[in-house]
Design an enzyme around this catalytic site. Sequence first.
Site, PDB file in Angstrom:
ATOM      1  N   ASN A  32      -7.715   1.561   9.768  1.00 50.60           N
ATOM      2  CA  ASN A  32      -6.449   1.812  10.443  1.00 50.60           C
ATOM      3  C   ASN A  32      -6.705   1.731  11.937  1.00 50.60           C
ATOM      4  O   ASN A  32      -7.375   2.589  12.511  1.00 50.60           O
ATOM      5  CB  ASN A  32      -5.902   3.191  10.078  1.00 50.60           C
ATOM      6  CG  ASN A  32      -5.466   3.285   8.624  1.00 50.60           C
ATOM      7  OD1 ASN A  32      -5.485   2.300   7.899  1.00 50.60           O
ATOM      8  ND2 ASN A  32      -5.080   4.472   8.190  1.00 50.60           N
ATOM      9  N   HIS A  62      -3.236  10.988   0.578  1.00 46.46           N
ATOM     10  CA  HIS A  62      -2.723  10.737   1.923  1.00 46.46           C
ATOM     11  C   HIS A  62      -2.129  12.038   2.459  1.00 46.46           C
ATOM     12  O   HIS A  62      -0.939  12.117   2.782  1.00 46.46           O
ATOM     13  CB  HIS A  62      -1.688   9.608   1.909  1.00 46.46           C
ATOM     14  CG  HIS A  62      -1.474   8.962   3.235  1.00 46.46           C
ATOM     15  ND1 HIS A  62      -1.577   7.595   3.437  1.00 46.46           N
ATOM     16  CD2 HIS A  62      -1.165   9.479   4.445  1.00 46.46           C
ATOM     17  CE1 HIS A  62      -1.326   7.312   4.705  1.00 46.46           C
ATOM     18  NE2 HIS A  62      -1.063   8.449   5.345  1.00 46.46           N
ATOM     19  N   GLU A 108      -7.770   8.343   6.121  1.00 41.56           N
ATOM     20  CA  GLU A 108      -8.029   8.931   7.441  1.00 41.56           C
ATOM     21  C   GLU A 108      -8.598  10.354   7.363  1.00 41.56           C
ATOM     22  O   GLU A 108      -8.002  11.304   7.884  1.00 41.56           O
ATOM     23  CB  GLU A 108      -6.749   8.933   8.286  1.00 41.56           C
ATOM     24  CG  GLU A 108      -6.234   7.544   8.601  1.00 41.56           C
ATOM     25  CD  GLU A 108      -5.077   7.564   9.597  1.00 41.56           C
ATOM     26  OE1 GLU A 108      -4.632   8.664   9.989  1.00 41.56           O
ATOM     27  OE2 GLU A 108      -4.618   6.485   9.995  1.00 41.56           O
ATOM     28  N   ARG A 126       0.843  -1.185   0.000  1.00 41.32           N
ATOM     29  CA  ARG A 126       0.000   0.000   0.000  1.00 41.32           C
ATOM     30  C   ARG A 126       0.885   1.245   0.000  1.00 41.32           C
ATOM     31  O   ARG A 126       1.726   1.410   0.891  1.00 41.32           O
ATOM     32  CB  ARG A 126      -0.916   0.009   1.231  1.00 41.32           C
ATOM     33  CG  ARG A 126      -1.799   1.259   1.276  1.00 41.32           C
ATOM     34  CD  ARG A 126      -2.706   1.293   2.501  1.00 41.32           C
ATOM     35  NE  ARG A 126      -3.438   2.552   2.498  1.00 41.32           N
ATOM     36  CZ  ARG A 126      -3.560   3.358   3.535  1.00 41.32           C
ATOM     37  NH1 ARG A 126      -2.999   3.039   4.691  1.00 41.32           N
ATOM     38  NH2 ARG A 126      -4.228   4.480   3.431  1.00 41.32           N
ATOM     39  N   GLU A 182      -3.753  -0.197   8.103  1.00 42.98           N
ATOM     40  CA  GLU A 182      -2.625   0.193   8.956  1.00 42.98           C
ATOM     41  C   GLU A 182      -2.799  -0.431  10.328  1.00 42.98           C
ATOM     42  O   GLU A 182      -3.901  -0.474  10.872  1.00 42.98           O
ATOM     43  CB  GLU A 182      -2.523   1.721   9.118  1.00 42.98           C
ATOM     44  CG  GLU A 182      -2.078   2.470   7.880  1.00 42.98           C
ATOM     45  CD  GLU A 182      -1.937   3.964   8.125  1.00 42.98           C
ATOM     46  OE1 GLU A 182      -1.690   4.363   9.291  1.00 42.98           O
ATOM     47  OE2 GLU A 182      -2.078   4.728   7.161  1.00 42.98           O
ATOM     48  N   TYR A 237      -4.867   0.928  15.703  1.00 42.71           N
ATOM     49  CA  TYR A 237      -3.609   0.804  16.427  1.00 42.71           C
ATOM     50  C   TYR A 237      -3.802   0.418  17.882  1.00 42.71           C
ATOM     51  O   TYR A 237      -2.979  -0.272  18.456  1.00 42.71           O
ATOM     52  CB  TYR A 237      -2.833   2.121  16.372  1.00 42.71           C
ATOM     53  CG  TYR A 237      -2.230   2.446  15.028  1.00 42.71           C
ATOM     54  CD1 TYR A 237      -0.894   2.154  14.760  1.00 42.71           C
ATOM     55  CD2 TYR A 237      -2.978   3.048  14.027  1.00 42.71           C
ATOM     56  CE1 TYR A 237      -0.318   2.454  13.537  1.00 42.71           C
ATOM     57  CE2 TYR A 237      -2.413   3.351  12.789  1.00 42.71           C
ATOM     58  CZ  TYR A 237      -1.092   3.049  12.550  1.00 42.71           C
ATOM     59  OH  TYR A 237      -0.530   3.347  11.325  1.00 42.71           O
TER      60      TYR A 237
END
Length: 495
Positions: free
Chosen positions: A330, A145, A190, A100, A399, A332
């Site tokens: 994404n 991005h 995002e 990606r 991500e 985390y």
Amino acid sequence: MRILSVTFLVFSEILISSQDEVINNRRFPESFKFGVATSAFQIEGAWNEDGKGESMWDRFLHNNSSKTLDRRNADVACDSYHKWREDVQLLKELGVKIYRFSISWPRILPDGTTNKINQAGVDYYLNLLKELKANNIEPLVTLYHWDLPQHLSELGGWLNPQIVDYFGEFARLSFRLFGDYVRQWTTVNEPKTACLLGYANDYGAPGLWLVADGVYQCAKIQLLAHAKAWHIYDDEFRASQGGKIGFVLDTPWNEPASDSDLDREAAEREMQFGFGWFANPVFIGDWPQVMKDRIANRSKLEGLGFSRLPEFTQKEIDYINGTHDYIGLNIYTGKLVEYLPDYEIGTPNYNFDNGNNVYCDPSWPASSSDWLFYYPSSIRKLVNYVNEKYSPEEIFIAENGWADHGEIDDQSRIRYHKGYLSNLLDAILEDGVNVVGYTAWSFMDNFGWGAGYTHRFGFISVDHDSPNRTRTWKSSGRYYQKVIRTRCLVDTCVD
């Protein structure tokens, strides 16, 4: 509204790690795609070479070096613009099936418009795509991005509705130029964080303190831009190119701090203000009702005759709704959410509109970043929540990664990916969630926006003090290489 609670199933064939964590010892499905992720601004460098235009992040950092923790910028970054052949060989050695990366809008359109196409930039991405194909690595290409061309930022950026049309032209050109090599596209990465960091404070470009209203205008325009690109692909390119197009949303898993109804309500509201803000218009239609109600009420009490949350017309609702072939996540970390009484009416603020006390359990292992803690079940809980609430065709983990200060023998990163991937495998095999791939953040240590180079996420170390930007394998890279080869998280798996 019910908060999904996932019950973890323990089967007889298990292995326990040294941290007494249960690690799934079954194999990932053969169809599951392992990869890594980067973005153009964070790795390419060459910020003004070969006809590339200035981005808003270039201008933002050049004007004020204090915007990063180490007062450094991305002018050179990992120098991947010059070292792309070496990087593809590292990807091949790592064994990834998918990579990606993003296209730098100002590298191919210096002022953001199709008035001038920079052939050197086009050739860079064509060469990269051809090299990936020659090495049997599938590209997952992100159109945006965060590196908006500075010219478009000066026109108002994501507060200007006309940016939707400019983005559409950029997307159409990208599909035409690169679509023969790309079967999976992401429109916007995002959007929540891009709006909050750039239009609610000066942590990110363009650094506007518009936390009461600009963040909502930014959100609406990015959603319309996403839909514009999706419809262009669907109408003009899908039949001939046969690809998929979606977008990538980031969120922690927001968990109630207790079993109380108020904390459960608060956790769901936190999910809606942070995730449903963008997912609802695309998968359901219109803003989440809790956002509409709370922001309208607070706006009225603040003396406004309208809501600070801009309304969608029915035509806009219909245009955005359904613009998905998959959803990228994404994820985390996790957060605990505690109910708070509503803030008093005063200065309007997105955070006051939402409310809640959001924090991390101090017992969770901490990374080098103050926002990132090790809570591996968060990924399983999130994909179940998204699957249940939005029923996407596919879920792709775009991500997921761990920050440290650059250790080569990075055992904490190995622990992180092992724990999160184990929970993801549980979601696939035990819960039946259709998660089709995983691109870890990140392929290599790169520029980390406001963190500069102080926190490292890569499987490959990059010496940012070396003119050659020397790459060095980390222990985590070798671990991930083995996971990709064996499709197994431990030494021995049960087939």
